[in-house]
Design an enzyme around this catalytic site. Structure first.
Site, mmCIF file in Angstrom:
data_model
loop_
_atom_site.group_PDB
_atom_site.id
_atom_site.type_symbol
_atom_site.label_atom_id
_atom_site.label_comp_id
_atom_site.label_asym_id
_atom_site.label_seq_id
_atom_site.Cartn_x
_atom_site.Cartn_y
_atom_site.Cartn_z
ATOM 1 N N ARG A 153 40.957 37.530 37.849
ATOM 2 C CA ARG A 153 39.730 36.800 38.213
ATOM 3 C C ARG A 153 38.720 37.452 39.004
ATOM 4 N NH1 ARG A 153 38.561 30.544 39.713
ATOM 5 N NH2 ARG A 153 39.911 30.942 41.686
ATOM 6 N N ASP B 89 41.404 26.416 48.495
ATOM 7 C CA ASP B 89 40.618 27.830 48.434
ATOM 8 C C ASP B 89 39.121 27.550 48.823
ATOM 9 O OD1 ASP B 89 39.335 26.736 46.284
ATOM 10 O OD2 ASP B 89 40.236 27.978 44.917
#
Length: 526
Positions: free
Chosen positions: A162, A442
């Site tokens: 990603r 995150d």
């Protein structure tokens, strides 16, 4: 190859690195010169759309693409290695994490340069080295403290990568005197060094695309993939990408996004945490969209339930995988009761996903892999559920905008502050994936935290005790929570909590909502 791309136009503002070869430089320059103007137009379009939302307009299914939604088309078939994706693990790109994630027993490991990696130059380059070595199966690590050696198992997960979102830049790499877009750098370096090797080993260059807001942004990525395949000599349509549906506008354009990427598509994913953040951000001026405590905003209620079911229906109609969301829980040591409660929540979440028709799910910790696999194995006999068309599902625009009910509490305000502060402090020290209160957090966590506080202040929300959430209350509560963290967090004084508090407070109380926390926080990184 790389026509009209003088590599001297690319400058590094940090020391040279073995990865950054002359041919790579030419590739990055060519890609940036070709696609940066379009990217800038798309980012400007985001600003215009947000002004429309701020003025009271709401996202809708686009009338100009009605033929795409009604058309009878499907994406290109995915490689056999991607047929079964029932459990995926995600995490940052540090060396130990890469080895452990590939060995975790999942079908896929998504190596994350985005929300779970703090984009220091060191982190980015080391991450690319780690993935290069992982692709070639030469990666290993011996811990200095314990002497423990980490190597790859015989069978490992399929690697996805990603890159960063389209809005982020990479200040250490300048093309024509300007910072290269962060996603161009992440994608470009990885594809250049690894795409051919992955194909030779029976896999392929597979990616996750974050934070897209429209099908036009998906079109940009598709054109980048075509460009990379041509310039790097890759087979046509060998690059595959799963798009995270984690912004409110994207939920209204799922068919269109799949259609734009149909030759390169590997499906869609429910990016639930960023989706909550985007829901607040896009409807920030709408008093009717004020959310309750984040614990009340679950995948079984309101806009989240609607969009997850629509995603399944949309994907399966087009022959695409519909991936479920993240289980952020981590095993709780020395407390069997709390650990059992956490695992029960994960089980219920995964059962909901597989029964709704998802083809796979995400976990953040290897300790959850067996549970997730058990649930999907019990309810999904084949490699996927593409045959579950969910024609019973009808989702309207109102459903995608439905606000869940629930209380607003002082404890939720305090929890947002505690979690947000600790995450921002870790991020500006170079850590993007942080265990906080038994969850693996995150950047989406901090985004939700500061966005919800901003929304409550903006609309003078009242907590269940009748008290209004205003700036004075926030600042008083912030000061109290900082004092609590001084006692709770080891080595508090040697950390960067003063900087974190400044960043978090500014974002939470600003008169204008900042689009992304990571933009001002990035300036704090070396």
């Amino acid at each position: 190859m790389f026509a009209n791309s003088k590599s001297m136009a690319l400058n590094w503002t940090s020391p040279e690195h073995a990865l950054l070869t002359e041919p790579l430089r030419a590739f990055l320059v060519a890609m940036t010169r070709t696609f940066r103007p379009r990217l800038e137009e798309l980012l400007a379009r985001r600003v215009v759309r947000q002004k429309e939302f701020d003025a009271g307009l709401l996202p809708t299914f686009l009338p100009e693409t009605a033929d795409v939604r009604s058309g009878d088309w499907k994406i290109a078939p995915v490689p056999e290695v991607l047929a079964d994706r029932r459990v995926e693990i995600t995490g940052p790109v540090d060396r130990k994490m890469v080895i452990n994630a590939l060995n975790a027993g999942t079908n896929v490991y998504m190596a994350d340069f985005e929300d779970s990696t703090s984009p220091t130059w060191e982190n980015l380059l080391e991450g690319q080295v780690n993935l290069r070595d992982a692709v070639r199966r030469t990666i290993e690590l011996t811990q200095k403290e314990t002497g423990k050696k980490y190597t790859l198992a015989e069978k490992t997960a399929t690697l996805f990568v990603r890159p960063r979102g389209l809005h982020l830049s990479e200040k250490h790499v300048l093309v024509d005197g300007r910072a290269i877009p962060g996603p161009f750098f992440d994608f470009g370096v990885f594809a250049f060094h690894n795409a051919k090797e992955q194909l030779a080993r029976g896999a392929g260059p597979f990616f996750y695309l974050p934070k897209l807001e429209s099908h036009l942004e998906a079109r940009l990525w598709n054109d980048i993939f075509v460009f990379a395949e041509t310039e790097l000599g890759l087979p046509k349509n060998s690059i595959k990408a799963t798009v995270l549906i984690e912004t409110l506008p994207a939920a209204f354009e799922m068919d269109e996004i799949l259609c734009e990427l149909r030759d390169h598509s590997a499906g869609l994913n429910c990016g639930r945490w960023d989706y909550i953040f985007s829901f607040i951000k896009k409807r920030r001026t709408d008093a009717k969209a004020v959310l309750p405590d984040r614990a009340q905003v679950t995948m079984a209620t309101g806009f989240l339930s609607a969009y997850s079911k629509l995603l399944i229906k949309t994907c399966h109609r087009r022959g695409a995988h519909a991936m479920g969301g993240m289980a952020a829980q981590i095993p709780i040591k020395n407390d069997e009761e709390k650990n059992a409660q956490a695992f029960a929540k994960v089980r219920a979440d995964k059962e909901r996903e597989v029964k709704n028709g998802h083809d796979g799910t995400w976990v953040a910790h290897p300790g959850l892999v067996a549970l997730a696999k058990e649930v999907f194995d019990a309810h999904m006999s084949g490699p996927n559920q593409l045959d579950v068309l969910r024609e019973d599902v009808e989702v309207t625009e109102a459903d995608l905008l439905a606000v869940p009910e629930g209380p607003k509490t002082d404890e939720a305000l305090r929890h947002n502050i505690r979690v947000g502060l600790q995450y921002v402090e870790a991020w500006i020290r170079g850590l993007g994936c942080v265990p906080i209160y038994n969850l693996m957090e995150d950047a989406a966590t901090a985004e939700i935290s500061r966005a919800q506080i901003w929304q409550w202040i903006r609309h003078s929300a009242k907590t269940d005790d009748g008290a209004v959430v205003d700036r004075a209350r926030f600042e008083k509560t912030l000061a109290e929570e900082i004092e609590g963290l001084k006692k709770e967090v080891p080595n508090f004084e040697s950390g960067r909590f003063t900087d974190a508090a400044r960043i978090f407070s500014n974002l939470s109380t600003a008169s204008t909502f900042a689009d992304f926390l990571t933009l001002p926080a990035y300036e704090e990184l070396p």
